[in-house]
Design a protein around this motif. Structure first.
Motif, PDB file in Angstrom:
ATOM      1  N   ARG A 431     -21.886  79.431  90.405  1.00 41.22           N
ATOM      2  CA  ARG A 431     -22.271  79.473  91.818  1.00 41.22           C
ATOM      3  C   ARG A 431     -21.849  78.206  92.555  1.00 41.22           C
ATOM      4  O   ARG A 431     -21.558  78.257  93.758  1.00 41.22           O
ATOM      5  N   GLU A 432     -21.828  77.071  91.881  1.00 42.12           N
ATOM      6  CA  GLU A 432     -21.446  75.813  92.535  1.00 42.12           C
ATOM      7  C   GLU A 432     -19.942  75.587  92.540  1.00 42.12           C
ATOM      8  O   GLU A 432     -19.459  74.547  92.981  1.00 42.12           O
ATOM      9  N   GLY A 433     -19.191  76.569  92.031  1.00 40.67           N
ATOM     10  CA  GLY A 433     -17.742  76.508  92.135  1.00 40.67           C
ATOM     11  C   GLY A 433     -17.061  75.530  91.219  1.00 40.67           C
ATOM     12  O   GLY A 433     -15.973  75.034  91.517  1.00 40.67           O
ATOM     13  N   HIS A 434     -17.685  75.220  90.075  1.00 36.99           N
ATOM     14  CA  HIS A 434     -17.078  74.276  89.140  1.00 36.99           C
ATOM     15  C   HIS A 434     -16.081  74.956  88.204  1.00 36.99           C
ATOM     16  O   HIS A 434     -15.566  74.318  87.290  1.00 36.99           O
ATOM     17  N   LEU A 435     -15.873  76.253  88.395  1.00 36.43           N
ATOM     18  CA  LEU A 435     -14.968  77.004  87.530  1.00 36.43           C
ATOM     19  C   LEU A 435     -14.279  78.054  88.382  1.00 36.43           C
ATOM     20  O   LEU A 435     -14.906  78.673  89.251  1.00 36.43           O
ATOM     21  N   SER A 436     -12.997  78.259  88.152  1.00 44.12           N
ATOM     22  CA  SER A 436     -12.279  79.260  88.938  1.00 44.12           C
ATOM     23  C   SER A 436     -12.629  80.678  88.496  1.00 44.12           C
ATOM     24  O   SER A 436     -12.525  81.616  89.277  1.00 44.12           O
ATOM     25  N   ALA A 437     -13.065  80.852  87.258  1.00 44.40           N
ATOM     26  CA  ALA A 437     -13.415  82.179  86.754  1.00 44.40           C
ATOM     27  C   ALA A 437     -14.670  82.690  87.451  1.00 44.40           C
ATOM     28  O   ALA A 437     -15.496  81.920  87.945  1.00 44.40           O
ATOM     29  N   ARG A 438     -14.826  84.007  87.484  1.00 44.78           N
ATOM     30  CA  ARG A 438     -15.999  84.629  88.085  1.00 44.78           C
ATOM     31  C   ARG A 438     -16.979  85.142  87.036  1.00 44.78           C
ATOM     32  O   ARG A 438     -18.080  85.554  87.352  1.00 44.78           O
ATOM     33  N   VAL A 439     -16.556  85.146  85.776  1.00 43.00           N
ATOM     34  CA  VAL A 439     -17.404  85.583  84.664  1.00 43.00           C
ATOM     35  C   VAL A 439     -17.271  84.544  83.559  1.00 43.00           C
ATOM     36  O   VAL A 439     -16.161  84.087  83.261  1.00 43.00           O
TER      37      VAL A 439
END
Length: 545
Positions: A431-439
């Motif tokens: 949720r905080e956008g620390h990863l480009s993946a969505r899962v």
């Protein structure tokens, strides 16, 4: 008057054929009066075999005539009540297999899709989820059973009918739809009035008149100017007080006599009662499911009993957590979208993992997913399920999905609570956008999660930035030199000047100049790995973000 009809078998194979026969399904061989209630719908996948509830209907997507005998034999071993394949000629060996095992082989007619069939089957079987007793009825019909209502109204009017909501989605339909015209068959198969017909009805003012009047509205097929609509429609709005709940659409020729008008008006009143019952039943089920899932996840009083009532007691369970991007300006809309997300996830999981329990709790949709025995790595399987779900909902519901951990072979409340805690950790990173993946699962984001927890610890202690990074931030605030951003990009690129300059959209020489300025202003030695690590940690944990 609408009179009581004989109550149809609940969730039986015969009922499925009664409701969907002719339009979608045909009996190829076997016994359609298979005893017992249908336990669910399963899409067969030989590569990743799903769990089979008792007396399931198995959908053989892609099964050919050559492979039908093997498919029927394999499904008989799982104790299914019936199988559905594309309509085809059935060999004698298959007929003997069906007779010996007691299952029925049904054919899906050409033109209908598997997605449409799956949705229709779940609609037919959904009545049993209301939890009403057999003696509960409205107008002599099983309470909330819209398909029974549709057939009763059709018998009264001697015409095939559909019951639709305000968005022209088909909630239920009667038999004899093959007597209508091509547009009605297309509507029933797609469970939605096709957009081109809905647009025509809107342009002709039919919907405006329908929702303003308290009497039936007649639609002349000649006014529709299409070869697909050849028979007259008579429609009436279904109301509860001032609220329009939906409408009834009958395909009938001839004059709208006072008798027909009276019958349609009375039918609309009865349908309104059943629609309200369905709405109330759905609300009750949703609240009950949410309470049970919440009790299990939070280890509340009665958590073990909640697992029993959810059908998850004694089973290994893994927790999934899904969320939508926060939007302070659309709080009300976001709440509705969260319910849509929960419903979509429930449908997706139920198709492959019968028994999964899904509920929105505190802005997050949680799913308790039972782990089938012998299914390989449970986290890998849950990851695949979550990725498939993300692909299906797409941009309409831009969700992120976190996969929790899995406990031992028998579900204990503590294991589920721990799995939820792991899923929450992963969800926070996503949720905080620390990863480009969505899962993701914990193995994918453990470092980012630990950094977030370290940031929480530093905040709780009131830790302040000191040293070179603090001096650099202070310099940037005075001069807007972009040095903090440059240092962070260079550290993230592990000292690769070309890569960092590209990320900043500046020339490499400009970045080299800025790095020299950083050393001159703060005394930070960028050749010292300990100082580089300290700067990176401070930027990630203590610096304002």
């Amino acid at each position: 008057m609408l009179r009581a009809v004989n109550q149809r078998p609940r969730a039986s194979l015969g009922r499925v054929l009664d409701d969907l026969g002719d339009t979608l399904l045909e009996l190829l061989c076997g016994d359609p009066e298979h005893p017992g209630e249908i336990g669910g719908v399963v899409i067969d996948d030989p590569v990743d075999e799903p769990a089979f509830p008792p007396q399931a209907i198995a959908l053989g997507v892609g099964v050919t005539a050559d492979g039908l005998a093997d498919f029927v034999a394999r499904m008989a071993g799982h104790g299914v009540a019936g199988v559905v394949v594309r309509s085809m000629e059935v060999a004698d060996v298959v007929r003997r297999q069906a007779d010996a095992s007691g299952l029925a082989v049904l054919g899906l007619r050409r033109g209908a899709t598997w997605a449409q069939l799956t949705a229709l089957l779940r609609s037919v079987l959904a009545y049993d989820d209301l939890g009403t007793g057999d003696d509960e009825s409205l107008g002599g019909l099983p309470s909330g059973d819209l398909f029974a209502v549709a057939n009763a109204v059709a018998a009264l009017l001697d015409a095939p009918i559909t019951i639709e909501d305000r968005n022209s989605r088909v909630l239920a339909f009667s038999g004899r739809q093959e007597e209508a015209d091509p547009s009605r068959v297309e509507t029933v198969i797609g469970r939605q009035v096709p957009e081109r017909y809905a647009r025509l009805l809107t342009e002709l003012g039919v919907f405006r008149e329908l929702y303003r009047q308290h009497r039936p509205v007649v639609i002349d097929p000649r006014s529709m100017d299409t070869d697909a609509i050849t028979r007259q429609r008579v429609a009436i709005a279904v109301r509860a007080g001032d609220e329009v709940l939906g409408s009834i659409w009958a395909v009938m020729d001839g004059e709208l006599t006072p008798e027909r008008t009276a019958a349609l008006t009375e039918a609309a009143q009865l349908v309104a009662l059943h629609l309200l019952r369905v709405r109330a039943g759905a609300d009750v089920r949703r609240r009950l499911r949410t309470d049970l899932v919440s009790t299990a996840l939070e280890r509340g009083a009665g958590a073990s009993d909640a697992l029993v009532r959810l059908g998850l007691s004694g089973r290994a369970v893994i927790v999934l957590a899904a969320s939508l991007p926060p939007d302070d300006e659309r709080v009300t809309e976001r709440a509705a979208e969260l319910d849509r997300l929960a419903d979509a996830m429930a449908v997706h999981l139920t198709a492959t993992v019968p028994g999964a329990a899904v509920a929105p709790i505190g802005g997050v949709v949680y799913a308790l997913v039972p782990v089938p025995s012998g299914a390989g790595d449970p986290e890998e399987r849950a990851l695949r399920l979550s990725e498939d779900f993300r692909e299906r909902v797409g941009a309409n519901l831009p969700a992120v999905v976190a996969v929790g951990s899995v406990g031992p072979t028998s579900a204990q409340v503590g294991d589920i609570v721990h799995s939820r805690a792991v899923a929450d950790r992963v969800l926070r990173v996503l949720r905080e956008g620390h990863l480009s993946a969505r899962v993701a699962r914990l193995a994918d984001v453990q470092t980012q999660s630990l950094l977030l927890e370290l940031r929480d610890l530093a905040t709780s202690r009131g830790e302040k930035l000191t040293g070179p990074v603090a001096a650099l931030i202070e310099y940037d605030e005075r001069s807007a030199g972009g040095l903090v951003e440059s240092l962070e990009a260079w550290l993230d690129a592990q000292g690769d000047v070309a890569k960092a300059a590209g990320a900043l959209f500046i020339h490499q020489n400009t970045l080299r100049y800025r790095l020299r300025r950083i050393t001159a202003i703060t005394g930070l030695d960028l050749t010292d790995p300990e100082q580089r690590f300290a700067a990176m940690l401070q930027l990630r944990v203590l610096a304002p973000r």
